[in-house]
Each structure stands twice: as structure tokens, then as C-alpha cells.
Design a protein around this motif. Sequence first.
Motif, PDB file in Angstrom:
ATOM      1  N   VAL A   1       0.853  -1.185   0.000  1.00 19.95           N
ATOM      2  CA  VAL A   1       0.000   0.000   0.000  1.00 19.95           C
ATOM      3  C   VAL A   1       0.888   1.234   0.000  1.00 19.95           C
ATOM      4  N   PRO A   2       0.788   2.095  -1.022  1.00 24.03           N
ATOM      5  CA  PRO A   2       1.632   3.292  -1.063  1.00 24.03           C
ATOM      6  C   PRO A   2       1.250   4.291   0.026  1.00 24.03           C
ATOM      7  N   PRO A   3       2.123   5.235   0.330  1.00 28.91           N
ATOM      8  CA  PRO A   3       1.798   6.250   1.338  1.00 28.91           C
ATOM      9  C   PRO A   3       0.562   7.060   0.953  1.00 28.91           C
ATOM     10  N   ASN A   4      -0.102   7.618   1.963  1.00 31.16           N
ATOM     11  CA  ASN A   4      -1.240   8.523   1.768  1.00 31.16           C
ATOM     12  C   ASN A   4      -2.361   7.872   0.960  1.00 31.16           C
ATOM     13  N   SER A   5      -2.684   6.629   1.309  1.00 31.68           N
ATOM     14  CA  SER A   5      -3.697   5.886   0.564  1.00 31.68           C
ATOM     15  C   SER A   5      -4.773   5.369   1.503  1.00 31.68           C
ATOM     16  N   THR A   6      -5.920   5.061   0.912  1.00 31.44           N
ATOM     17  CA  THR A   6      -6.994   4.402   1.634  1.00 31.44           C
ATOM     18  C   THR A   6      -7.281   3.080   0.943  1.00 31.44           C
ATOM     19  N   VAL A   7      -7.395   2.009   1.717  1.00 35.58           N
ATOM     20  CA  VAL A   7      -7.645   0.676   1.168  1.00 35.58           C
ATOM     21  C   VAL A   7      -8.987   0.182   1.681  1.00 35.58           C
ATOM     22  N   VAL A   8      -9.809  -0.367   0.775  1.00 34.36           N
ATOM     23  CA  VAL A   8     -11.099  -0.929   1.159  1.00 34.36           C
ATOM     24  C   VAL A   8     -11.322  -2.231   0.407  1.00 34.36           C
ATOM     25  N   GLY A   9     -12.195  -3.084   0.938  1.00 36.28           N
ATOM     26  CA  GLY A   9     -12.675  -4.242   0.206  1.00 36.28           C
ATOM     27  C   GLY A   9     -11.877  -5.515   0.423  1.00 36.28           C
ATOM     28  N   VAL A  10     -12.400  -6.592  -0.212  1.00 33.56           N
ATOM     29  CA  VAL A  10     -11.789  -7.921  -0.167  1.00 33.56           C
ATOM     30  C   VAL A  10     -11.662  -8.442  -1.588  1.00 33.56           C
ATOM     31  N   PRO A  11     -10.471  -8.580  -2.148  1.00 36.87           N
ATOM     32  CA  PRO A  11      -9.204  -8.137  -1.548  1.00 36.87           C
ATOM     33  C   PRO A  11      -9.109  -6.621  -1.532  1.00 36.87           C
ATOM     34  N   GLY A  12      -8.201  -6.110  -0.740  1.00 38.24           N
ATOM     35  CA  GLY A  12      -8.086  -4.665  -0.579  1.00 38.24           C
ATOM     36  C   GLY A  12      -7.759  -3.939  -1.871  1.00 38.24           C
ATOM     37  N   ARG A  13      -8.450  -2.828  -2.093  1.00 37.15           N
ATOM     38  CA  ARG A  13      -8.221  -1.973  -3.261  1.00 37.15           C
ATOM     39  C   ARG A  13      -7.799  -0.598  -2.782  1.00 37.15           C
ATOM     40  N   VAL A  14      -6.823  -0.029  -3.439  1.00 34.00           N
ATOM     41  CA  VAL A  14      -6.262   1.259  -3.017  1.00 34.00           C
ATOM     42  C   VAL A  14      -7.021   2.396  -3.675  1.00 34.00           C
ATOM     43  N   VAL A  15      -7.418   3.354  -2.869  1.00 31.99           N
ATOM     44  CA  VAL A  15      -7.995   4.603  -3.369  1.00 31.99           C
ATOM     45  C   VAL A  15      -7.024   5.707  -2.963  1.00 31.99           C
ATOM     46  N   ILE A  16      -6.253   6.183  -3.938  1.00 36.01           N
ATOM     47  CA  ILE A  16      -5.196   7.155  -3.643  1.00 36.01           C
ATOM     48  C   ILE A  16      -5.782   8.555  -3.607  1.00 36.01           C
ATOM     49  N   GLN A  17      -5.442   9.305  -2.577  1.00 37.55           N
ATOM     50  CA  GLN A  17      -5.943  10.666  -2.399  1.00 37.55           C
ATOM     51  C   GLN A  17      -4.791  11.641  -2.631  1.00 37.55           C
ATOM     52  N   ASP A  18      -4.444  11.853  -3.862  1.00 36.60           N
ATOM     53  CA  ASP A  18      -3.318  12.727  -4.188  1.00 36.60           C
ATOM     54  C   ASP A  18      -3.590  14.161  -3.766  1.00 36.60           C
ATOM     55  N   GLY A  19      -2.589  14.752  -3.165  1.00 35.56           N
ATOM     56  CA  GLY A  19      -2.677  16.171  -2.843  1.00 35.56           C
ATOM     57  C   GLY A  19      -3.571  16.510  -1.677  1.00 35.56           C
ATOM     58  N   LYS A  20      -4.125  15.502  -0.993  1.00 37.75           N
ATOM     59  CA  LYS A  20      -5.011  15.766   0.139  1.00 37.75           C
ATOM     60  C   LYS A  20      -4.347  15.285   1.411  1.00 37.75           C
ATOM     61  N   LYS A  21      -4.477  16.061   2.440  1.00 41.73           N
ATOM     62  CA  LYS A  21      -3.907  15.686   3.725  1.00 41.73           C
ATOM     63  C   LYS A  21      -4.725  14.558   4.322  1.00 41.73           C
ATOM     64  N   ILE A  22      -4.046  13.498   4.730  1.00 44.20           N
ATOM     65  CA  ILE A  22      -4.715  12.356   5.326  1.00 44.20           C
ATOM     66  C   ILE A  22      -4.818  12.583   6.825  1.00 44.20           C
ATOM     67  N   THR A  23      -6.051  12.605   7.358  1.00 44.16           N
ATOM     68  CA  THR A  23      -6.244  12.731   8.794  1.00 44.16           C
ATOM     69  C   THR A  23      -6.277  11.347   9.416  1.00 44.16           C
ATOM     70  N   ARG A  24      -6.119  11.264  10.709  1.00 43.87           N
ATOM     71  CA  ARG A  24      -6.035   9.972  11.374  1.00 43.87           C
ATOM     72  C   ARG A  24      -7.409   9.407  11.694  1.00 43.87           C
ATOM     73  N   ASP A  25      -8.467  10.173  11.485  1.00 48.92           N
ATOM     74  CA  ASP A  25      -9.801   9.642  11.713  1.00 48.92           C
ATOM     75  C   ASP A  25     -10.256   8.903  10.469  1.00 48.92           C
ATOM     76  N   LEU A  26     -11.171   7.965  10.631  1.00 46.10           N
ATOM     77  CA  LEU A  26     -11.675   7.174   9.514  1.00 46.10           C
ATOM     78  C   LEU A  26     -13.150   6.932   9.727  1.00 46.10           C
ATOM     79  N   ASP A  27     -13.960   7.364   8.751  1.00 47.42           N
ATOM     80  CA  ASP A  27     -15.396   7.179   8.822  1.00 47.42           C
ATOM     81  C   ASP A  27     -15.720   5.759   8.392  1.00 47.42           C
ATOM     82  N   HIS A  28     -15.886   4.866   9.363  1.00 49.42           N
ATOM     83  CA  HIS A  28     -16.072   3.450   9.066  1.00 49.42           C
ATOM     84  C   HIS A  28     -17.351   3.192   8.284  1.00 49.42           C
ATOM     85  N   CYS A  29     -18.344   4.058   8.404  1.00 48.87           N
ATOM     86  CA  CYS A  29     -19.643   3.828   7.757  1.00 48.87           C
ATOM     87  C   CYS A  29     -19.692   4.369   6.332  1.00 48.87           C
TER      88      CYS A  29
END
Length: 222
Positions: free
Chosen positions: A154-182
Motif C-alpha cells: 500500500v503506497p503512502p497517503n492511501s486508503t484501502v477498502v474491500g476484499v481483496p483490498g483496493r487502493v484509493v489514492i488521495q493525491d494532494g489531500k492531507k490524510i487525517t487519522r480519523d476514519l469514517d467506518h460507515c
Amino acid sequence: MFKRLREDIEVVFEQDPAARTHLEVILTYSGLHAIWGHRIAHAFFKRKYYFLARVISQISRFFTGIEIHPGAKIGRRLFIDHGMGIVIGETCEIGDNVTIFQGVTLGGTGKEKGKRHPTIKDNALIATGAKVLGSITIGENSKIGAGSVVLKEVPPNSTVVGVPGRVVIQDGKKITRDLDHCNLPDPIADRIREVQVELDELREELIELKKERTKVNGHSAL
């Protein structure tokens, strides 16, 4: 040592709004107890007192429900929220300021020797029930969504979801430590919606073509 203990307590107040007093955190937070137990077990493990290290880790597991192999390397300010069911393998490496929720597995994929567990870089967040398997790296500031199964890097500054995991890259956006699980991003669901829109448009075009064909056939009959 006391500085590290104070850091462990303070990160609980930063990450958990339910934390009220220092005494409550020290006495009732199983994630904190598991981290402290691991520090003791890891110290013995590094000195090659393997049996004693495993005994301490198993005692910690019995009381906390969190299994951390004494060989795992854990950085500073790890926050384990609730923690029941967490498993962290022997060759796992966890950086600083990492957050892990209950039910997470940082495990291997077989009986291979050597480095066989994940490396979790600084500021990563691994949500409830996620499985990160194999000798892979989760990049800095990345998020692993609840229930995801991650088998690839998983590259830096990425979000992974699903089975198997898929990367959703958020280029140029600051990644916060909170995660909206819903409300996790789901690229497959997004694509299905796009296909549905295209099908609806094609259906409308077919209806229009049928109407025009009916008109043409009606004029020909006259």
C-alpha cells in the motif's frame, strides 16, 4: 521509561474521547496493558530468553484478549482501541503514531521463514476487523478500511477498502487519522452505479428507436 509510559497514556486521551482520568486509563484500558506487557516480553526476547518472553506474552493475551508476539517491533505512541481479537505476528514492524482497532490481524500467509509479517509505517490507521497478511508494507499516513483484506503493498497517503483490498489514492489531500467506518469509498460500487446509469440511457434510446420504427411501419402500411 517514564517518558514512554506517559506518552502511552497521553495518546489515549488524544484518540479516545471516552477517556476521563489518568487512573481510569491506567487501570481499565486493555490496549495499554497489552502494549506495556509487550515491552517487557520484547525486552526478554531480544536477550534470547524466548520461553520467558512467550510466557509473558501469553499471560498478557489471557488478560487483554490481544496477542502480540514478543518478537514484534512496535514504535512509539501506538494506540489500540478496545483491542479484543488483535493478533500481531513475530516479524511485524509497527512505526510511530499508529492506530489499530479491534479484530485486526497483522499476520503471515504460510510457513515461510524470515520476514513474513507486515511493516506498518508511521501514522497509519487500521480499522476494525482488517486483515493485513504477508511481508508487505503499509505506507505512511495510509488507512485500511474496516473488514479489508490486504495482500499487496500500500503506497503512502492511501486508503484501502474491500476484499481483496483496493487502493484509493488521495493525491494532494492531507490524510487525517480519523476514519469514517460507515462511509468508506468503494470503487467497485461506484463503477456498478456508472454501468447502471449507462444501461438506463441505453434502455431509453431503445424505447425511442422502437417508437420511431413503429411510426415508420405505420406510414408504410398506409
